[in-house]
Enzyme design. Structure first.
Site, PDB file in Angstrom:
ATOM      1  CB  SER A 143      -1.185  -0.227   1.560  1.00  0.00           C
ATOM      2  OG  SER A 143      -1.967   0.915   0.853  1.00  0.00           O
ATOM      3  CG  ASP A 162      -7.283  -2.579  -2.920  1.00  0.00           C
ATOM      4  OD1 ASP A 162      -8.214  -2.002  -2.407  1.00  0.00           O
ATOM      5  OD2 ASP A 162      -6.652  -2.443  -2.953  1.00  0.00           O
ATOM      6  CG  HIS A 172      -6.071  -2.534   0.252  1.00  0.00           C
ATOM      7  ND1 HIS A 172      -5.695  -1.920  -1.200  1.00  0.00           N
ATOM      8  CD2 HIS A 172      -5.282  -1.003   0.894  1.00  0.00           C
ATOM      9  CE1 HIS A 172      -4.564  -0.926  -1.157  1.00  0.00           C
ATOM     10  NE2 HIS A 172      -4.344  -0.770   0.508  1.00  0.00           N
TER      11      HIS A 172
END
Length: 208
Positions: free
Chosen positions: A109, A159, A190
């Site tokens: 991320s 996601d 995610h």
């Protein structure tokens, strides 16, 4: 030079065999220097591990650079933090005696985004990168020569934070810069999944 002089709170674990790669572990929002140590062990238990903590705080949660809102990055801060991280990696290589030509980032991320920024703004610092749940951090002009740097990009089809076209744009951007990109899609959101890790481990074993 002491550990404190390197500029980032971090963890370092030496390699268990000679000539092993070093994994630069870059956590997501709210993580820290300990967060991805188990992931590093799963990816390559013999590798050296360099794991810094992001210096930016967002509501008390560490990050590697500022954002203005969800998915909207402060590009000036991103550039500054990318150069700062590159300096840390190079100083840590000297301090710990690791091979600067065998440093592979593994980011999740926010950490994956700054790893992608490192590839694009400071070519040569990384010899490869594993990007979990990354998006386009910025578009350099002119485009840098990333010169066949191998990149493993793994994102989730469901996601809610990263649309599929963002993933495709990042893969295309890195390829345009000269990187060799392997794009893997997961039936996930995610969160990091077992297939993410297994595919990345296999990719890394071939790279080594």
């Amino acid at each position: 030079m002491t550990e404190a002089d390197l500029g980032f709170v971090h963890r370092f674990r030496p390699a268990s065999v000679d000539r092993a790669a070093t994994l630069l572990m870059l956590h997501g929002t709210g993580g820290d220097e300990r967060d991805l140590l188990p992931l590093a062990q799963m990816l390559d238990p013999q590798a050296a591990v360099l794991s810094p903590r992001g210096k930016v705080l967002e509501q008390g949660m560490p990050r590697f650079f500022r954002r203005l809102s969800e998915g909207v990055f402060d590009e000036d801060d991103l550039r500054r933090r990318t150069f700062e991280l590159a300096d840390f990696v190079q100083a840590a290589a000297d301090h710990y005696g690791i091979d600067p030509g065998r440093i592979v980032a593994a980011g999740f991320s926010n950490g994956a985004n700054i790893a992608a920024s490192l590839l694009l703004l400071k070519p040569g610092v990384l010899s490869g990168a594993i990007l979990f749940r990354a998006m386009v951090p910025l578009v350099p002009d002119p485009m840098p020569p990333v010169s066949d740097t191998p990149v493993f990009l793994s994102n989730g089809r469901h996601d809610p934070l990263i649309p599929a076209d963002q993933t495709e744009r990042l893969a295309a951007l890195l390829r345009r810069a000269g990187a060799t990109v392997t794009l893997a899609w997961q039936d996930a959101g995610h969160e990091l999944t077992r297939p993410d890790v297994e595919l990345a481990r296999e990719w890394l074993s071939v790279l080594a």
